[in-house]
Design a protein around this motif. Structure first.
Motif, PDB file in Angstrom:
ATOM      1  N   LEU A 103       0.811  -1.216   0.000  1.00  0.00           N
ATOM      2  CA  LEU A 103       0.000   0.000   0.000  1.00  0.00           C
ATOM      3  C   LEU A 103       0.845   1.267   0.000  1.00  0.00           C
ATOM      4  CD1 LEU A 103      -2.823  -1.020   2.494  1.00  0.00           C
ATOM      5  CD2 LEU A 103      -3.083  -0.544   0.061  1.00  0.00           C
ATOM      6  N   ALA A 104       2.135   1.144   0.305  1.00  0.00           N
ATOM      7  CA  ALA A 104       3.009   2.316   0.284  1.00  0.00           C
ATOM      8  C   ALA A 104       3.188   2.860  -1.137  1.00  0.00           C
ATOM      9  CB  ALA A 104       4.368   1.979   0.888  1.00  0.00           C
ATOM     10  N   PHE A 105       2.918   2.020  -2.153  1.00  0.00           N
ATOM     11  CA  PHE A 105       3.046   2.438  -3.538  1.00  0.00           C
ATOM     12  C   PHE A 105       1.674   2.825  -4.091  1.00  0.00           C
ATOM     13  CE2 PHE A 105       6.493  -0.514  -2.724  1.00  0.00           C
ATOM     14  CZ  PHE A 105       7.584   0.110  -3.301  1.00  0.00           C
ATOM     15  N   PRO A 106       1.580   3.900  -4.837  1.00  0.00           N
ATOM     16  CA  PRO A 106       0.311   4.203  -5.519  1.00  0.00           C
ATOM     17  C   PRO A 106      -0.074   3.042  -6.425  1.00  0.00           C
ATOM     18  CG  PRO A 106       1.803   6.083  -5.626  1.00  0.00           C
ATOM     19  CD  PRO A 106       2.599   4.941  -5.067  1.00  0.00           C
ATOM     20  N   ALA A 127       0.092  -7.217 -17.065  1.00  0.00           N
ATOM     21  CA  ALA A 127      -0.831  -6.152 -16.670  1.00  0.00           C
ATOM     22  C   ALA A 127      -1.829  -6.662 -15.640  1.00  0.00           C
ATOM     23  CB  ALA A 127      -1.554  -5.606 -17.893  1.00  0.00           C
ATOM     24  N   ALA A 128      -2.372  -7.863 -15.866  1.00  0.00           N
ATOM     25  CA  ALA A 128      -3.330  -8.428 -14.922  1.00  0.00           C
ATOM     26  C   ALA A 128      -2.684  -8.695 -13.567  1.00  0.00           C
ATOM     27  CB  ALA A 128      -3.917  -9.720 -15.490  1.00  0.00           C
ATOM     28  N   ILE A 129      -1.461  -9.223 -13.563  1.00  0.00           N
ATOM     29  CA  ILE A 129      -0.765  -9.484 -12.305  1.00  0.00           C
ATOM     30  C   ILE A 129      -0.528  -8.174 -11.541  1.00  0.00           C
ATOM     31  CG2 ILE A 129       1.420 -10.271 -11.302  1.00  0.00           C
ATOM     32  CD1 ILE A 129       1.559 -12.364 -13.502  1.00  0.00           C
ATOM     33  N   GLY A 130      -0.152  -7.139 -12.257  1.00  0.00           N
ATOM     34  CA  GLY A 130       0.075  -5.852 -11.608  1.00  0.00           C
ATOM     35  C   GLY A 130      -1.183  -5.307 -10.956  1.00  0.00           C
ATOM     36  N   VAL A 131      -2.316  -5.409 -11.640  1.00  0.00           N
ATOM     37  CA  VAL A 131      -3.572  -4.906 -11.076  1.00  0.00           C
ATOM     38  C   VAL A 131      -4.025  -5.778  -9.915  1.00  0.00           C
ATOM     39  CG1 VAL A 131      -5.947  -4.282 -11.599  1.00  0.00           C
ATOM     40  CG2 VAL A 131      -4.202  -3.965 -13.333  1.00  0.00           C
ATOM     41  N   ILE A 132      -3.860  -7.096 -10.027  1.00  0.00           N
ATOM     42  CA  ILE A 132      -4.225  -7.995  -8.922  1.00  0.00           C
ATOM     43  C   ILE A 132      -3.404  -7.657  -7.674  1.00  0.00           C
ATOM     44  CG2 ILE A 132      -4.096 -10.383  -8.114  1.00  0.00           C
ATOM     45  CD1 ILE A 132      -4.720 -11.247 -11.000  1.00  0.00           C
ATOM     46  N   LEU A 133      -2.103  -7.469  -7.856  1.00  0.00           N
ATOM     47  CA  LEU A 133      -1.241  -7.161  -6.714  1.00  0.00           C
ATOM     48  C   LEU A 133      -1.656  -5.852  -6.048  1.00  0.00           C
ATOM     49  CD1 LEU A 133       1.248  -8.098  -5.137  1.00  0.00           C
ATOM     50  CD2 LEU A 133       2.664  -6.785  -6.722  1.00  0.00           C
ATOM     51  N   ALA A 134      -2.091  -4.883  -6.854  1.00  0.00           N
ATOM     52  CA  ALA A 134      -2.530  -3.607  -6.282  1.00  0.00           C
ATOM     53  C   ALA A 134      -3.871  -3.735  -5.561  1.00  0.00           C
ATOM     54  CB  ALA A 134      -2.634  -2.554  -7.389  1.00  0.00           C
ATOM     55  N   ALA A 135      -4.717  -4.682  -5.986  1.00  0.00           N
ATOM     56  CA  ALA A 135      -6.051  -4.820  -5.402  1.00  0.00           C
ATOM     57  C   ALA A 135      -6.077  -5.684  -4.156  1.00  0.00           C
ATOM     58  CB  ALA A 135      -7.015  -5.397  -6.447  1.00  0.00           C
ATOM     59  N   PHE A 144     -11.807   0.017 -10.950  1.00  0.00           N
ATOM     60  CA  PHE A 144     -10.377   0.327 -10.903  1.00  0.00           C
ATOM     61  C   PHE A 144      -9.604  -0.487 -11.927  1.00  0.00           C
ATOM     62  CE2 PHE A 144      -6.324  -1.343  -9.273  1.00  0.00           C
ATOM     63  CZ  PHE A 144      -5.569  -0.176  -9.266  1.00  0.00           C
ATOM     64  N   SER A 145      -9.980  -1.748 -12.101  1.00  0.00           N
ATOM     65  CA  SER A 145      -9.278  -2.616 -13.051  1.00  0.00           C
ATOM     66  C   SER A 145      -9.444  -2.103 -14.474  1.00  0.00           C
ATOM     67  CB  SER A 145      -9.802  -4.049 -12.942  1.00  0.00           C
ATOM     68  OG  SER A 145      -9.636  -4.560 -11.640  1.00  0.00           O
ATOM     69  N   ILE A 146     -10.651  -1.684 -14.826  1.00  0.00           N
ATOM     70  CA  ILE A 146     -10.900  -1.152 -16.168  1.00  0.00           C
ATOM     71  C   ILE A 146     -10.017   0.060 -16.426  1.00  0.00           C
ATOM     72  CG2 ILE A 146     -12.603   0.015 -17.616  1.00  0.00           C
ATOM     73  CD1 ILE A 146     -13.084  -2.935 -17.509  1.00  0.00           C
ATOM     74  N   LEU A 147      -9.985   0.989 -15.479  1.00  0.00           N
ATOM     75  CA  LEU A 147      -9.204   2.216 -15.656  1.00  0.00           C
ATOM     76  C   LEU A 147      -7.704   1.930 -15.689  1.00  0.00           C
ATOM     77  CD1 LEU A 147     -11.194   4.580 -13.263  1.00  0.00           C
ATOM     78  CD2 LEU A 147     -11.223   4.592 -15.758  1.00  0.00           C
ATOM     79  N   THR A 148      -7.234   1.042 -14.816  1.00  0.00           N
ATOM     80  CA  THR A 148      -5.805   0.750 -14.755  1.00  0.00           C
ATOM     81  C   THR A 148      -5.338  -0.001 -15.994  1.00  0.00           C
ATOM     82  OG1 THR A 148      -5.960   0.642 -12.347  1.00  0.00           O
ATOM     83  CG2 THR A 148      -3.981  -0.267 -13.356  1.00  0.00           C
ATOM     84  N   LEU A 149      -6.123  -0.961 -16.463  1.00  0.00           N
ATOM     85  CA  LEU A 149      -5.757  -1.678 -17.677  1.00  0.00           C
ATOM     86  C   LEU A 149      -5.701  -0.731 -18.869  1.00  0.00           C
ATOM     87  CD1 LEU A 149      -7.907  -4.895 -17.173  1.00  0.00           C
ATOM     88  CD2 LEU A 149      -5.420  -4.780 -17.184  1.00  0.00           C
ATOM     89  N   ALA A 150      -6.644   0.205 -18.929  1.00  0.00           N
ATOM     90  CA  ALA A 150      -6.624   1.193 -20.006  1.00  0.00           C
ATOM     91  C   ALA A 150      -5.398   2.088 -19.893  1.00  0.00           C
ATOM     92  CB  ALA A 150      -7.902   2.026 -19.970  1.00  0.00           C
ATOM     93  N   ALA A 151      -5.045   2.474 -18.664  1.00  0.00           N
ATOM     94  CA  ALA A 151      -3.860   3.318 -18.476  1.00  0.00           C
ATOM     95  C   ALA A 151      -2.588   2.586 -18.879  1.00  0.00           C
ATOM     96  CB  ALA A 151      -3.771   3.772 -17.016  1.00  0.00           C
ATOM     97  N   LEU A 152      -2.497   1.303 -18.521  1.00  0.00           N
ATOM     98  CA  LEU A 152      -1.327   0.524 -18.918  1.00  0.00           C
ATOM     99  C   LEU A 152      -1.263   0.371 -20.435  1.00  0.00           C
ATOM    100  CD1 LEU A 152      -1.362  -2.289 -16.191  1.00  0.00           C
ATOM    101  CD2 LEU A 152       0.174  -0.333 -16.336  1.00  0.00           C
ATOM    102  N   GLY A 153      -2.408   0.157 -21.065  1.00  0.00           N
ATOM    103  CA  GLY A 153      -2.425   0.082 -22.523  1.00  0.00           C
ATOM    104  C   GLY A 153      -2.070   1.408 -23.161  1.00  0.00           C
ATOM    105  N   PHE A 154      -2.480   2.494 -22.539  1.00  0.00           N
ATOM    106  CA  PHE A 154      -2.206   3.830 -23.075  1.00  0.00           C
ATOM    107  C   PHE A 154      -0.708   4.122 -23.136  1.00  0.00           C
ATOM    108  CE2 PHE A 154      -1.667   8.429 -22.513  1.00  0.00           C
ATOM    109  CZ  PHE A 154      -2.434   8.905 -23.572  1.00  0.00           C
ATOM    110  N   VAL A 155       0.032   3.649 -22.119  1.00  0.00           N
ATOM    111  CA  VAL A 155       1.481   3.901 -22.082  1.00  0.00           C
ATOM    112  C   VAL A 155       2.276   2.744 -22.690  1.00  0.00           C
ATOM    113  CG1 VAL A 155       1.279   5.415 -20.078  1.00  0.00           C
ATOM    114  CG2 VAL A 155       1.691   2.969 -19.732  1.00  0.00           C
ATOM    115  N   GLY A 156       1.585   1.763 -23.289  1.00  0.00           N
ATOM    116  CA  GLY A 156       2.272   0.684 -23.982  1.00  0.00           C
ATOM    117  C   GLY A 156       2.694  -0.476 -23.118  1.00  0.00           C
ATOM    118  N   LEU A 157       2.163  -0.589 -21.885  1.00  0.00           N
ATOM    119  CA  LEU A 157       2.552  -1.663 -20.983  1.00  0.00           C
ATOM    120  C   LEU A 157       1.474  -2.732 -20.834  1.00  0.00           C
ATOM    121  CD1 LEU A 157       4.221   0.429 -18.136  1.00  0.00           C
ATOM    122  CD2 LEU A 157       5.359  -0.879 -19.941  1.00  0.00           C
TER     123      LEU A 157
END
Length: 281
Positions: A118-121, A140-148, A205-218
């Motif tokens: 939680l210390a990381f945004p 991308a999915a692993i990153g969002v799961i870890l954040a959730a 949150f997952s929808i927005l984060t996945l879109a953000a990762l796609g937006f920056v090419g990740l």
């Protein structure tokens, strides 16, 4: 469910959220049957065509039908978001239930790990995981799961700590009920509505984060259609009048996130009106 359906008939915001979500999910499930064009089919002669009856959302720079790509992008975004939400619920919820019930060193260790996460945004954490594992849908999915996961952990842990003090739970524990029996019969049924409320917020949150990762090419890589990637591709033509390339996927992200948040807020009002602060993301 009865309370939800009764509220749905009278609550305009809840009805709007469910309707919008239902329309997008319907497109994701049956859109290819209604609009069978290949989202990857290149047609240079019809590139950058504006919206028309033949192409309701226009075409992109290589003549691919934007509506067909929008439909497949909905399939990808909703599918991954559902998977992320379920995985986060199972992992974070299970850890929270066990930490709250077992306590001791297990609770202390897991809580410190969750505090470190939680210390990381959340978005920065998801980006870091995607960079470390390489761009793609899995990373991308692993990153969002870890954040959730920490959200579910903290929520379920606090609920278990509260429920443990109730008389019937203490009585069951005094009679020798195992931790598994306590969770299955006395704790989990009392937290089901709270889990569903949080799941709605995590889905958004997952929808927005996945879109953000796609937006920056990740995130999900071309040529697979994904709404965030489609917006990035449309930016190159935004100043030359081809507004439809980025507008429609952006509208899809906006409507899907808004509908999920509306549903989460209304579920909170119906089932757990005092938990707004605990369930916020």
């Amino acid at each position: 469910m009865r309370r939800f359906l009764a509220r749905l008939a009278h609550d305009r915001e809840l009805f709007f959220g469910v309707t919008i979500l239902g329309v997008i999910v319907f497109l994701a499930l049956f859109g290819r049957l209604l609009w069978p064009l290949d989202p990857l089919r290149v047609d240079i002669l019809n590139s950058l065509m504006p919206p028309s009856p033949e192409h309701p959302m226009g075409t992109d720079d290589v003549g691919r039908d934007v509506f067909a790509r929008f439909i497949q992008g909905a399939q990808v975004s909703i599918g991954v978001a559902i998977g992320v939400t379920i995985a986060g619920t199972l992992i974070g919820g299970t850890l929270g239930l066990l930490a709250g019930l077992v306590g001791g060193w297990f609770d202390a260790v897991i809580s410190r790990v969750m505090d470190a996460i939680l210390a990381f945004p959340p978005l920065i954490l998801a980006m870091a995981v995607a960079i470390g594992l390489g761009p793609g849908v899995v990373s991308a999915a692993i990153g969002v799961i870890l954040a959730a996961i920490p959200w579910y952990f903290r929520l379920l842990r606090s609920e278990v700590l509260r429920l443990r003090t109730l008389m019937y739970v203490e009585s069951a524990q005094a009679l020798g009920a195992s931790n598994l029996r306590l969770i299955r019969l006395h704790i989990l049924p009392q937290t089901t509505s709270t889990i569903f409320i949080q799941a709605s917020s995590v889905f958004s949150f997952s929808i927005l984060t996945l879109a953000a990762l796609g937006f920056v090419g990740l995130g999900i890589q071309p040529p697979v259609p994904e709404w965030g990637t489609m917006i990035t591709e449309g930016l190159a033509f935004a100043l030359t009048g081809q507004w439809w390339l980025g507008f429609f996927p952006g509208l899809g992200i906006f409507m899907l996130a808004v509908s999920a948040n509306l549903i989460a807020d209304r579920l909170r009002d119906i089932y757990d009106p005092k938990s707004g602060a605990r369930l916020s993301i």
